[in-house]
Design a protein around this motif. Structure first.
Motif, PDB file in Angstrom:
ATOM      1  N   UNK A 101       0.548   6.068   7.602  1.00 15.37           N
ATOM      2  CA  UNK A 101       1.651   5.351   6.953  1.00 15.37           C
ATOM      3  C   UNK A 101       2.351   4.485   7.999  1.00 15.37           C
ATOM      4  N   UNK A 102       2.676   3.270   7.593  1.00 23.14           N
ATOM      5  CA  UNK A 102       3.375   2.352   8.493  1.00 23.14           C
ATOM      6  C   UNK A 102       4.570   1.772   7.761  1.00 23.14           C
ATOM      7  N   UNK A 103       5.491   1.273   8.538  1.00 23.74           N
ATOM      8  CA  UNK A 103       6.670   0.628   7.964  1.00 23.74           C
ATOM      9  C   UNK A 103       6.602  -0.865   8.258  1.00 23.74           C
ATOM     10  N   UNK A 104       6.805  -1.651   7.200  1.00 26.21           N
ATOM     11  CA  UNK A 104       6.830  -3.105   7.366  1.00 26.21           C
ATOM     12  C   UNK A 104       8.035  -3.657   6.601  1.00 26.21           C
ATOM     13  N   UNK A 105       8.415  -4.866   6.945  1.00 31.31           N
ATOM     14  CA  UNK A 105       9.564  -5.485   6.280  1.00 31.31           C
ATOM     15  C   UNK A 105       9.132  -6.009   4.908  1.00 31.31           C
ATOM     16  N   UNK A 106      10.123  -6.369   4.109  1.00 37.35           N
ATOM     17  CA  UNK A 106       9.837  -6.902   2.775  1.00 37.35           C
ATOM     18  C   UNK A 106       9.057  -8.211   2.863  1.00 37.35           C
ATOM     19  N   UNK A 107       9.405  -9.059   3.818  1.00 38.04           N
ATOM     20  CA  UNK A 107       8.698 -10.335   3.948  1.00 38.04           C
ATOM     21  C   UNK A 107       7.247 -10.109   4.377  1.00 38.04           C
ATOM     22  N   UNK A 108       7.016  -9.158   5.294  1.00 35.89           N
ATOM     23  CA  UNK A 108       5.642  -8.846   5.698  1.00 35.89           C
ATOM     24  C   UNK A 108       4.844  -8.285   4.516  1.00 35.89           C
ATOM     25  N   UNK A 109       5.496  -7.452   3.723  1.00 35.86           N
ATOM     26  CA  UNK A 109       4.843  -6.889   2.546  1.00 35.86           C
ATOM     27  C   UNK A 109       4.484  -7.981   1.543  1.00 35.86           C
ATOM     28  N   UNK A 110       5.406  -8.910   1.343  1.00 38.28           N
ATOM     29  CA  UNK A 110       5.153 -10.010   0.404  1.00 38.28           C
ATOM     30  C   UNK A 110       3.967 -10.860   0.869  1.00 38.28           C
ATOM     31  N   UNK A 111       3.915 -11.141   2.170  1.00 38.22           N
ATOM     32  CA  UNK A 111       2.798 -11.916   2.719  1.00 38.22           C
ATOM     33  C   UNK A 111       1.484 -11.152   2.531  1.00 38.22           C
ATOM     34  N   UNK A 112       1.526  -9.857   2.781  1.00 35.39           N
ATOM     35  CA  UNK A 112       0.336  -9.024   2.638  1.00 35.39           C
ATOM     36  C   UNK A 112      -0.155  -9.002   1.190  1.00 35.39           C
ATOM     37  N   UNK A 113       0.761  -8.846   0.258  1.00 35.83           N
ATOM     38  CA  UNK A 113       0.403  -8.842  -1.163  1.00 35.83           C
ATOM     39  C   UNK A 113      -0.167 -10.200  -1.569  1.00 35.83           C
ATOM     40  N   UNK A 114       0.446 -11.267  -1.065  1.00 34.84           N
ATOM     41  CA  UNK A 114      -0.014 -12.623  -1.392  1.00 34.84           C
ATOM     42  C   UNK A 114      -1.449 -12.842  -0.900  1.00 34.84           C
ATOM     43  N   UNK A 115      -1.752 -12.390   0.309  1.00 38.15           N
ATOM     44  CA  UNK A 115      -3.110 -12.536   0.846  1.00 38.15           C
ATOM     45  C   UNK A 115      -4.095 -11.638   0.102  1.00 38.15           C
ATOM     46  N   UNK A 116      -3.646 -10.457  -0.276  1.00 38.71           N
ATOM     47  CA  UNK A 116      -4.527  -9.509  -0.944  1.00 38.71           C
ATOM     48  C   UNK A 116      -4.903  -9.982  -2.345  1.00 38.71           C
ATOM     49  N   UNK A 117      -4.034 -10.714  -3.021  1.00 40.80           N
ATOM     50  CA  UNK A 117      -4.292 -11.161  -4.390  1.00 40.80           C
ATOM     51  C   UNK A 117      -5.451 -12.153  -4.471  1.00 40.80           C
ATOM     52  N   UNK A 118      -5.805 -12.759  -3.348  1.00 44.11           N
ATOM     53  CA  UNK A 118      -6.937 -13.699  -3.338  1.00 44.11           C
ATOM     54  C   UNK A 118      -8.258 -12.965  -3.538  1.00 44.11           C
ATOM     55  N   UNK A 119      -8.276 -11.671  -3.222  1.00 44.95           N
ATOM     56  CA  UNK A 119      -9.502 -10.882  -3.284  1.00 44.95           C
ATOM     57  C   UNK A 119      -9.389  -9.836  -4.377  1.00 44.95           C
TER      58      UNK A 119
END
Length: 149
Positions: free
Chosen positions: A52-70
């Motif tokens: 488990x890791x902790x990330x900020x809301x903006x990092x999470x949003x970027x991660x979700x945005x990149x993940x949605x491409x796949x």
């Protein structure tokens, strides 16, 4: 007479004992192969460790945005990026399209083989080219699946 009976009895007991041992060996053999005596079960790589890791809301949003491409879950996407595995976009959609083309070409060849389509002068040449194309499609797809294994 007693010796014959005794020898026969010993011989019979040893045969039964050998049969039991052979049956136990057979059971152990099939137990090793699998439950029903089939092929050995494949070893499944279980994902049993949790990080488990902790990330900020903006990092999470970027991660979700990149993940949605796949077409992957977030955890699978992160694992693939972490271990630098190749991410393929719409790989299976192109395979499906090629399979549909192959099926359609087979339908066309079946139609051309009917007696009603004797109008074409170069019918055999068309059939040959279509069959070559179908063979090329299958070779491409099978070579691609062998690379993935």
């Amino acid at each position: 007479m007693e010796k014959d009976f005794l020898q026969e009895f010993i011989h019979q007991v040893t045969k039964e004992n050998e049969a039991k041992i052979a049956q136990e060996k057979r059971k152990k053999y099939f137990k090793e192969l699998g439950r029903k005596g089939g092929l050995k079960t494949k070893e499944n790589k279980k994902l049993d460790k949790v990080i488990s890791i902790r990330i900020t809301n903006s990092e999470y949003a970027i991660l979700i945005q990149k993940q949605k491409k796949y077409p992957l879950k977030l955890s699978t996407y992160i694992r693939n990026v972490l271990f630098e595995k190749e991410l393929k976009i719409n790989e299976f959609q192109t395979d499906e399209v090629l399979l549909q083309f192959g099926n359609n070409f087979k339908k066309i060849t079946n139609l051309l083989r009917n007696r009603e389509w004797n109008v074409f002068e170069n019918k055999k040449e068309i059939l040959l080219r279509i069959e070559n194309l179908i063979e090329l499609i299958h070779q491409y797809l099978y070579s691609k699946s062998k690379k993935n294994e």
